[in-house]
Design a protein around this motif. Structure first.
Motif, PDB file in Angstrom:
ATOM      1  N   ILE A 150       0.834  -1.199   0.000  1.00 36.03           N
ATOM      2  CA  ILE A 150       0.000   0.000   0.000  1.00 36.03           C
ATOM      3  C   ILE A 150       0.869   1.250   0.000  1.00 36.03           C
ATOM      4  O   ILE A 150       0.631   2.195  -0.745  1.00 36.03           O
ATOM      5  CB  ILE A 150      -0.937  -0.019   1.215  1.00 36.03           C
ATOM      6  CG1 ILE A 150      -1.972  -1.140   1.040  1.00 36.03           C
ATOM      7  CG2 ILE A 150      -1.643   1.328   1.398  1.00 36.03           C
ATOM      8  CD1 ILE A 150      -2.722  -1.495   2.294  1.00 36.03           C
ATOM      9  N   ASP A 151       1.902   1.244   0.836  1.00 30.04           N
ATOM     10  CA  ASP A 151       2.793   2.403   0.929  1.00 30.04           C
ATOM     11  C   ASP A 151       4.237   1.921   0.935  1.00 30.04           C
ATOM     12  O   ASP A 151       4.908   1.927  -0.088  1.00 30.04           O
ATOM     13  CB  ASP A 151       2.446   3.207   2.186  1.00 30.04           C
ATOM     14  CG  ASP A 151       3.297   4.453   2.360  1.00 30.04           C
ATOM     15  OD1 ASP A 151       4.132   4.724   1.477  1.00 30.04           O
ATOM     16  OD2 ASP A 151       3.138   5.155   3.369  1.00 30.04           O
ATOM     17  N   THR A 152       4.708   1.413   2.072  1.00 30.76           N
ATOM     18  CA  THR A 152       6.093   0.972   2.199  1.00 30.76           C
ATOM     19  C   THR A 152       6.141  -0.424   2.800  1.00 30.76           C
ATOM     20  O   THR A 152       5.382  -0.742   3.717  1.00 30.76           O
ATOM     21  CB  THR A 152       6.892   1.944   3.090  1.00 30.76           C
ATOM     22  OG1 THR A 152       6.790   3.272   2.545  1.00 30.76           O
ATOM     23  CG2 THR A 152       8.354   1.550   3.146  1.00 30.76           C
ATOM     24  N   LEU A 153       7.043  -1.259   2.275  1.00 27.40           N
ATOM     25  CA  LEU A 153       7.208  -2.629   2.746  1.00 27.40           C
ATOM     26  C   LEU A 153       8.561  -2.779   3.440  1.00 27.40           C
ATOM     27  O   LEU A 153       9.566  -2.268   2.950  1.00 27.40           O
ATOM     28  CB  LEU A 153       7.152  -3.625   1.586  1.00 27.40           C
ATOM     29  CG  LEU A 153       6.020  -3.482   0.560  1.00 27.40           C
ATOM     30  CD1 LEU A 153       6.089  -4.607  -0.460  1.00 27.40           C
ATOM     31  CD2 LEU A 153       4.678  -3.458   1.249  1.00 27.40           C
ATOM     32  N   VAL A 154       8.581  -3.501   4.554  1.00 27.74           N
ATOM     33  CA  VAL A 154       9.823  -3.809   5.257  1.00 27.74           C
ATOM     34  C   VAL A 154       9.772  -5.273   5.669  1.00 27.74           C
ATOM     35  O   VAL A 154       8.860  -5.683   6.401  1.00 27.74           O
ATOM     36  CB  VAL A 154      10.018  -2.941   6.519  1.00 27.74           C
ATOM     37  CG1 VAL A 154      11.340  -3.293   7.191  1.00 27.74           C
ATOM     38  CG2 VAL A 154       9.970  -1.452   6.185  1.00 27.74           C
ATOM     39  N   GLY A 155      10.722  -6.068   5.208  1.00 24.44           N
ATOM     40  CA  GLY A 155      10.724  -7.471   5.602  1.00 24.44           C
ATOM     41  C   GLY A 155      11.688  -8.271   4.759  1.00 24.44           C
ATOM     42  O   GLY A 155      12.589  -7.723   4.123  1.00 24.44           O
ATOM     43  N   ILE A 156      11.498  -9.572   4.773  1.00 28.05           N
ATOM     44  CA  ILE A 156      12.294 -10.460   3.934  1.00 28.05           C
ATOM     45  C   ILE A 156      11.411 -11.063   2.859  1.00 28.05           C
ATOM     46  O   ILE A 156      10.181 -11.029   2.961  1.00 28.05           O
ATOM     47  CB  ILE A 156      12.942 -11.600   4.753  1.00 28.05           C
ATOM     48  CG1 ILE A 156      11.868 -12.565   5.279  1.00 28.05           C
ATOM     49  CG2 ILE A 156      13.790 -11.044   5.892  1.00 28.05           C
ATOM     50  CD1 ILE A 156      12.403 -13.882   5.780  1.00 28.05           C
ATOM     51  N   SER A 157      12.046 -11.609   1.833  1.00 25.26           N
ATOM     52  CA  SER A 157      11.317 -12.394   0.838  1.00 25.26           C
ATOM     53  C   SER A 157      11.218 -13.821   1.357  1.00 25.26           C
ATOM     54  O   SER A 157      12.232 -14.514   1.504  1.00 25.26           O
ATOM     55  CB  SER A 157      12.043 -12.375  -0.505  1.00 25.26           C
ATOM     56  OG  SER A 157      11.528 -13.386  -1.352  1.00 25.26           O
ATOM     57  N   HIS A 158      10.013 -14.273   1.625  1.00 27.14           N
ATOM     58  CA  HIS A 158       9.836 -15.642   2.109  1.00 27.14           C
ATOM     59  C   HIS A 158      10.033 -16.651   0.988  1.00 27.14           C
ATOM     60  O   HIS A 158      10.464 -17.784   1.241  1.00 27.14           O
ATOM     61  CB  HIS A 158       8.462 -15.781   2.754  1.00 27.14           C
ATOM     62  CG  HIS A 158       8.380 -15.050   4.055  1.00 27.14           C
ATOM     63  ND1 HIS A 158       8.560 -15.667   5.261  1.00 27.14           N
ATOM     64  CD2 HIS A 158       8.184 -13.741   4.339  1.00 27.14           C
ATOM     65  CE1 HIS A 158       8.457 -14.783   6.241  1.00 27.14           C
ATOM     66  NE2 HIS A 158       8.234 -13.599   5.694  1.00 27.14           N
ATOM     67  N   ILE A 159       9.743 -16.243  -0.231  1.00 36.80           N
ATOM     68  CA  ILE A 159      10.033 -17.124  -1.370  1.00 36.80           C
ATOM     69  C   ILE A 159      11.532 -17.356  -1.460  1.00 36.80           C
ATOM     70  O   ILE A 159      11.991 -18.494  -1.623  1.00 36.80           O
ATOM     71  CB  ILE A 159       9.481 -16.509  -2.668  1.00 36.80           C
ATOM     72  CG1 ILE A 159       7.957 -16.473  -2.629  1.00 36.80           C
ATOM     73  CG2 ILE A 159       9.966 -17.298  -3.883  1.00 36.80           C
ATOM     74  CD1 ILE A 159       7.315 -15.765  -3.808  1.00 36.80           C
ATOM     75  N   ARG A 160      12.293 -16.292  -1.321  1.00 34.03           N
ATOM     76  CA  ARG A 160      13.754 -16.426  -1.352  1.00 34.03           C
ATOM     77  C   ARG A 160      14.249 -17.288  -0.192  1.00 34.03           C
ATOM     78  O   ARG A 160      15.126 -18.147  -0.377  1.00 34.03           O
ATOM     79  CB  ARG A 160      14.403 -15.042  -1.287  1.00 34.03           C
ATOM     80  CG  ARG A 160      15.912 -15.086  -1.134  1.00 34.03           C
ATOM     81  CD  ARG A 160      16.525 -13.710  -0.991  1.00 34.03           C
ATOM     82  NE  ARG A 160      17.911 -13.790  -0.582  1.00 34.03           N
ATOM     83  CZ  ARG A 160      18.684 -12.745  -0.320  1.00 34.03           C
ATOM     84  NH1 ARG A 160      18.186 -11.521  -0.445  1.00 34.03           N
ATOM     85  NH2 ARG A 160      19.931 -12.906   0.051  1.00 34.03           N
ATOM     86  N   ALA A 161      13.699 -17.086   1.007  1.00 36.00           N
ATOM     87  CA  ALA A 161      14.117 -17.870   2.168  1.00 36.00           C
ATOM     88  C   ALA A 161      13.874 -19.352   1.931  1.00 36.00           C
ATOM     89  O   ALA A 161      14.714 -20.203   2.283  1.00 36.00           O
ATOM     90  CB  ALA A 161      13.373 -17.401   3.410  1.00 36.00           C
ATOM     91  N   GLY A 162      12.730 -19.703   1.328  1.00 34.56           N
ATOM     92  CA  GLY A 162      12.446 -21.105   1.032  1.00 34.56           C
ATOM     93  C   GLY A 162      13.402 -21.675   0.003  1.00 34.56           C
ATOM     94  O   GLY A 162      13.911 -22.799   0.154  1.00 34.56           O
ATOM     95  N   ARG A 163      13.673 -20.910  -1.049  1.00 36.06           N
ATOM     96  CA  ARG A 163      14.605 -21.375  -2.087  1.00 36.06           C
ATOM     97  C   ARG A 163      16.004 -21.602  -1.504  1.00 36.06           C
ATOM     98  O   ARG A 163      16.664 -22.605  -1.803  1.00 36.06           O
ATOM     99  CB  ARG A 163      14.693 -20.342  -3.209  1.00 36.06           C
ATOM    100  CG  ARG A 163      13.506 -20.290  -4.141  1.00 36.06           C
ATOM    101  CD  ARG A 163      13.834 -19.379  -5.303  1.00 36.06           C
ATOM    102  NE  ARG A 163      12.663 -19.077  -6.111  1.00 36.06           N
ATOM    103  CZ  ARG A 163      12.294 -17.855  -6.466  1.00 36.06           C
ATOM    104  NH1 ARG A 163      13.001 -16.812  -6.079  1.00 36.06           N
ATOM    105  NH2 ARG A 163      11.231 -17.666  -7.209  1.00 36.06           N
TER     106      ARG A 163
END
Length: 351
Positions: free
Chosen positions: A160-173
């Motif tokens: 919606i505005d700003t995202l802060v976090g990790i890519s869970h797809i990347r973490a799984g890969r």
């Protein structure tokens, strides 16, 4: 897509125009006062919900029309993940005069709508909320709030505005790559049913994609409902290994059930990580008290909380694309073989 900035806050006039009734009637309906027909009331409430309009409970009370509160919306207080996030938020807001106020959704979109409606009606100075998946009504309220909205814990999706976090797809890969590099090939998954646990679903998607690149498929799965616990991890691990005793690795959707799985394997005399390897997700402090250190991924929870708080407090403007993707960190622990120690029977990963 790059998320758009919130538009101006909606007013009674917007609801009036959308519903086709006067501002005075809209006001009476939203304050639940006055003699208004059921049909008109329904028309106003439907228009307000579609627009994402939230009444201002402090209207006329403050010149700024804002209070020094930050709405923090999370799925659970019992999950070991979120106290670390809240600690990071609180620490970063400590010298700002802003106070976090916590709302809990219990992973329910309908509950999230109610929490956001109540919180936004007090006109907080910003919103920090976990996840990217929201109902249409919740998205409308957030998009039209006119305040910073920071979605945390995930960057795999449209914000919606700003995202802060990790890519869970990347973490799984990346976990799949680590497991395969250590020579494991017969892999099972133990995790929660995922209709509302979107981040776990994305990790599993990335994990299966990583395995597929090497021509490997999951050989068994075990799912559970409700909260995580050590006992549940023990029971699920016993169940999946009874059904598929040939498995040589188990990937758990979180550390709590992974820790239970490790305790089961130790109790039954499995050679860990030789006969079977194990890994979880989150990197919680619980792992420090286990007989062996569970392999896991650090989801950067405290860092996520701090970065989100800095943004909502105006200490940090953030990147141009308004996506702050932190790197998930693999922690090998004691439950996955060192790739250097692979034996002569281990096969190379197919190209």
């Amino acid at each position: 897509m790059i998320p758009t900035r919130p538009r101006r806050p909606l007013t009674l006039r917007d609801v009036s125009e959308a519903s086709g009734v006067s501002e005075m009637t809209v006001s009476r309906v939203l304050r639940n006062r006055g003699d208004v027909s059921a049909a008109t009331r329904e028309k106003v409430l439907t228009a307000a919900k579609m627009l994402g309009y939230v009444p201002n409970k402090i209207a006329g009370g403050l010149a700024s029309q804002r209070v020094n509160l930050i709405a923090v919306v999370i799925p659970s207080l019992s999950n070991l993940v979120f106290p670390d996030v809240l600690g990071g938020i609180s620490a970063e807001l400590d010298d700002t005069g802003l106070q976090p106020v916590i709302g809990v959704t219990n992973y329910s979109p309908a509950r999230e709508e109610m929490v956001l409606y109540d919180m936004l009606s007090w006109r907080p100075s910003g919103v920090i909320l976990a996840g990217l998946e929201h109902s249409k009504a919740s998205r409308a309220m957030l998009q039209n709030s006119g305040i910073p909205v920071i979605e945390i814990m995930d960057v795999d999706g449209e914000g919606i505005d700003t995202l802060v976090g990790i890519s869970h797809i990347r973490a799984g890969r990346e976990m799949a790559d680590r497991i395969l590099a250590a020579g494991y090939r017969r892999i099972g998954f133990v995790g929660t049913h995922m209709p509302e646990d979107h981040r776990a679903r994305k990790r599993l998607l990335g994990f299966e994609e990583g395995l597929a690149r090497a021509g490997i498929q999951l050989e068994a799965r075990e799912y559970y409902q409700g909260g995580s616990s050590l006992l549940k991890g023990r029971e699920l691990t016993e169940r999946i290994l009874s059904r598929a005793p040939e498995l040589d690795f188990l990937y758990f959707s979180n550390d709590m059930i992974g820790a239970g799985g490790l305790l089961h394997c130790i109790d039954k005399g499995y050679d860990v990580p030789g006969r079977i390897g194990l890994a979880g997700f989150n990197g919680v402090d619980l792992l420090d008290g286990l007989p062996m250190r569970l392999a896991t991924t650090d989801a950067r929870r405290v860092d996520v909380g701090r970065r989100a708080a800095r943004l909502v407090a105006g200490k940090d403007t953030g990147p141009e694309d308004r996506i702050i993707a932190l790197n998930p960190t693999f922690i090998p622990g004691d439950t996955i073989r060192d790739p250097q120690s692979r034996g002569p029977l281990d096969r190379d990963i197919p190209a």
